[in-house]
Write a protein that holds these residues in place. Structure first.
Motif, mmCIF file in Angstrom:
data_model
loop_
_atom_site.group_PDB
_atom_site.id
_atom_site.type_symbol
_atom_site.label_atom_id
_atom_site.label_comp_id
_atom_site.label_asym_id
_atom_site.label_seq_id
_atom_site.Cartn_x
_atom_site.Cartn_y
_atom_site.Cartn_z
ATOM 1 N N CYS A 1 0.813 -1.162 -0.073
ATOM 2 C CA CYS A 1 0.081 -0.069 0.081
ATOM 3 C C CYS A 1 0.676 1.219 -0.001
ATOM 4 O O CYS A 1 0.460 2.245 0.347
ATOM 5 N N ASN A 2 2.161 1.195 -0.549
ATOM 6 C CA ASN A 2 2.894 2.291 -0.569
ATOM 7 C C ASN A 2 2.486 3.642 -1.163
ATOM 8 O O ASN A 2 2.902 4.702 -0.722
ATOM 9 N N GLU A 3 1.455 3.470 -2.178
ATOM 10 C CA GLU A 3 0.978 4.553 -2.459
ATOM 11 C C GLU A 3 0.005 5.363 -1.976
ATOM 12 O O GLU A 3 -0.271 6.583 -2.261
ATOM 13 N N ASP A 4 -0.605 4.694 -0.992
ATOM 14 C CA ASP A 4 -1.578 5.480 -0.084
ATOM 15 C C ASP A 4 -0.911 6.163 1.072
ATOM 16 O O ASP A 4 -0.143 5.446 1.804
ATOM 17 N N GLY A 5 -1.297 7.445 1.292
ATOM 18 C CA GLY A 5 -0.883 8.193 2.473
ATOM 19 C C GLY A 5 -1.415 7.415 3.843
ATOM 20 O O GLY A 5 -2.443 7.023 4.030
ATOM 21 N N ILE A 6 -0.447 7.576 4.867
ATOM 22 C CA ILE A 6 -0.757 7.336 6.233
ATOM 23 C C ILE A 6 -1.901 8.118 6.677
ATOM 24 O O ILE A 6 -2.155 9.260 6.486
ATOM 25 N N GLY A 7 -2.756 7.392 7.304
ATOM 26 C CA GLY A 7 -3.909 8.001 7.900
ATOM 27 C C GLY A 7 -5.058 8.163 6.878
ATOM 28 O O GLY A 7 -6.400 8.745 7.249
ATOM 29 N N SER A 8 -4.884 7.762 5.487
ATOM 30 C CA SER A 8 -5.911 7.989 4.541
ATOM 31 C C SER A 8 -7.012 6.752 4.656
ATOM 32 O O SER A 8 -6.638 5.523 4.899
ATOM 33 N N GLN A 9 -8.066 6.939 4.097
ATOM 34 C CA GLN A 9 -9.070 5.946 3.740
ATOM 35 C C GLN A 9 -8.662 4.762 2.756
ATOM 36 O O GLN A 9 -9.187 3.789 3.024
ATOM 37 N N LEU A 10 -7.843 5.585 1.873
ATOM 38 C CA LEU A 10 -7.324 4.501 0.774
ATOM 39 C C LEU A 10 -6.303 3.480 1.468
ATOM 40 O O LEU A 10 -6.464 2.282 1.233
ATOM 41 N N LEU A 11 -5.694 3.913 2.366
ATOM 42 C CA LEU A 11 -4.686 3.167 2.861
ATOM 43 C C LEU A 11 -5.537 2.120 3.738
ATOM 44 O O LEU A 11 -5.212 0.721 3.561
ATOM 45 N N ALA A 12 -6.448 2.465 4.619
ATOM 46 C CA ALA A 12 -7.479 1.590 5.337
ATOM 47 C C ALA A 12 -7.974 0.608 4.452
ATOM 48 O O ALA A 12 -7.919 -0.815 4.600
ATOM 49 N N LEU A 13 -8.442 1.011 3.206
ATOM 50 C CA LEU A 13 -9.038 -0.037 2.136
ATOM 51 C C LEU A 13 -7.995 -0.944 1.681
ATOM 52 O O LEU A 13 -8.149 -2.218 1.602
ATOM 53 N N CYS A 14 -6.792 -0.245 1.444
ATOM 54 C CA CYS A 14 -5.629 -1.255 0.962
ATOM 55 C C CYS A 14 -5.218 -2.290 1.814
ATOM 56 O O CYS A 14 -5.229 -3.729 1.444
ATOM 57 N N MET A 15 -5.026 -2.009 2.980
ATOM 58 C CA MET A 15 -4.551 -2.884 4.067
ATOM 59 C C MET A 15 -5.695 -4.032 4.311
ATOM 60 O O MET A 15 -5.545 -5.053 4.596
ATOM 61 N N ARG A 16 -7.072 -3.695 4.219
ATOM 62 C CA ARG A 16 -8.110 -4.452 4.297
ATOM 63 C C ARG A 16 -7.996 -5.551 3.019
ATOM 64 O O ARG A 16 -8.278 -6.682 3.513
ATOM 65 N N GLN A 17 -7.845 -5.140 1.999
ATOM 66 C CA GLN A 17 -7.838 -6.079 0.807
ATOM 67 C C GLN A 17 -6.663 -6.868 0.737
ATOM 68 O O GLN A 17 -6.667 -8.104 0.299
ATOM 69 N N HIS A 18 -5.511 -6.525 1.499
ATOM 70 C CA HIS A 18 -4.339 -7.459 1.818
ATOM 71 C C HIS A 18 -4.501 -8.064 3.083
ATOM 72 O O HIS A 18 -3.191 -8.807 3.364
ATOM 73 N N GLY A 19 -5.329 -8.000 3.677
ATOM 74 C CA GLY A 19 -5.333 -8.688 5.096
ATOM 75 C C GLY A 19 -4.713 -9.855 5.308
ATOM 76 O O GLY A 19 -3.999 -10.261 6.114
ATOM 77 N N LYS A 20 -5.160 -10.691 4.625
ATOM 78 C CA LYS A 20 -4.651 -12.240 4.611
ATOM 79 C C LYS A 20 -3.258 -12.320 4.374
ATOM 80 O O LYS A 20 -2.694 -13.374 4.630
ATOM 81 N N GLU A 21 -2.561 -11.458 3.632
ATOM 82 C CA GLU A 21 -1.184 -11.469 3.279
ATOM 83 C C GLU A 21 -0.265 -10.570 4.237
ATOM 84 O O GLU A 21 0.862 -10.580 4.361
ATOM 85 N N LEU A 22 -1.196 -9.890 5.194
ATOM 86 C CA LEU A 22 -0.195 -9.150 6.353
ATOM 87 C C LEU A 22 0.546 -10.162 7.200
ATOM 88 O O LEU A 22 0.056 -11.187 7.584
ATOM 89 N N SER A 23 1.691 -9.765 7.728
ATOM 90 C CA SER A 23 2.350 -10.419 8.674
ATOM 91 C C SER A 23 1.544 -10.655 10.110
ATOM 92 O O SER A 23 0.829 -9.650 10.405
ATOM 93 N N ALA A 24 1.931 -11.603 10.537
ATOM 94 C CA ALA A 24 1.334 -11.806 11.923
ATOM 95 C C ALA A 24 1.585 -10.921 12.881
ATOM 96 O O ALA A 24 0.684 -10.485 13.688
ATOM 97 N N GLN A 25 2.623 -10.268 12.956
ATOM 98 C CA GLN A 25 3.007 -9.218 13.953
ATOM 99 C C GLN A 25 2.586 -7.825 13.492
ATOM 100 O O GLN A 25 2.089 -7.115 14.387
ATOM 101 N N CYS A 26 2.062 -7.529 12.197
ATOM 102 C CA CYS A 26 1.480 -6.295 11.886
ATOM 103 C C CYS A 26 -0.093 -6.714 12.267
ATOM 104 O O CYS A 26 -0.633 -6.099 12.843
ATOM 105 N N ILE A 27 -0.518 -7.763 12.074
ATOM 106 C CA ILE A 27 -2.111 -8.201 12.674
ATOM 107 C C ILE A 27 -2.495 -7.899 13.996
ATOM 108 O O ILE A 27 -3.065 -7.132 14.444
ATOM 109 N N LYS A 28 -1.208 -8.329 14.854
ATOM 110 C CA LYS A 28 -1.245 -8.145 16.184
ATOM 111 C C LYS A 28 -1.131 -6.768 16.557
ATOM 112 O O LYS A 28 -1.922 -6.506 17.578
ATOM 113 N N ALA A 29 -0.235 -6.041 16.079
ATOM 114 C CA ALA A 29 -0.186 -4.563 16.215
ATOM 115 C C ALA A 29 -1.618 -3.955 15.841
ATOM 116 O O ALA A 29 -1.939 -2.958 16.512
ATOM 117 N N LEU A 30 -2.179 -4.334 14.942
ATOM 118 C CA LEU A 30 -3.547 -3.959 14.558
ATOM 119 C C LEU A 30 -4.426 -3.901 15.632
ATOM 120 O O LEU A 30 -5.360 -3.094 16.010
#
Length: 75
Positions: A27-56
């Motif tokens: 999601c590098n093209e989406d700005g921190i704090g943006s709704q686009l970033l929220a959507l991108c991270m949601r779309q890639h949720g199953k690919e996120l690292s376990a540490q990132c999911i835990k932090a979230l």
């Protein structure tokens, strides 16, 4: 899937530390704090690292139920 609130605000220190790689990879093209970033991270949720999911989850942006679903999909 991640809640739409994921990364909708300023990230916590743990999110910054453990999600930086995921952010740059997916999601590098989406700005921190943006709704686009929220959507991108949601779309890639199953690919996120376990540490990132835990932090979230610790930041209240992913529920334990959502985390269990992500882990189930990742197997």
């Amino acid at each position: 899937m991640l809640s739409t609130a994921a990364f909708a605000g300023q990230p916590t220190q743990e999110e910054t530390q453990f999600c930086a790689h995921d952010y740059r990879q997916y999601c590098n093209e989406d700005g921190i704090g943006s709704q686009l970033l929220a959507l991108c991270m949601r779309q890639h949720g199953k690919e996120l690292s376990a540490q990132c999911i835990k932090a979230l989850e610790d930041a209240g942006e992913v529920t334990p139920q959502e985390e269990a679903e992500l882990e189930k999909r990742g197997q």
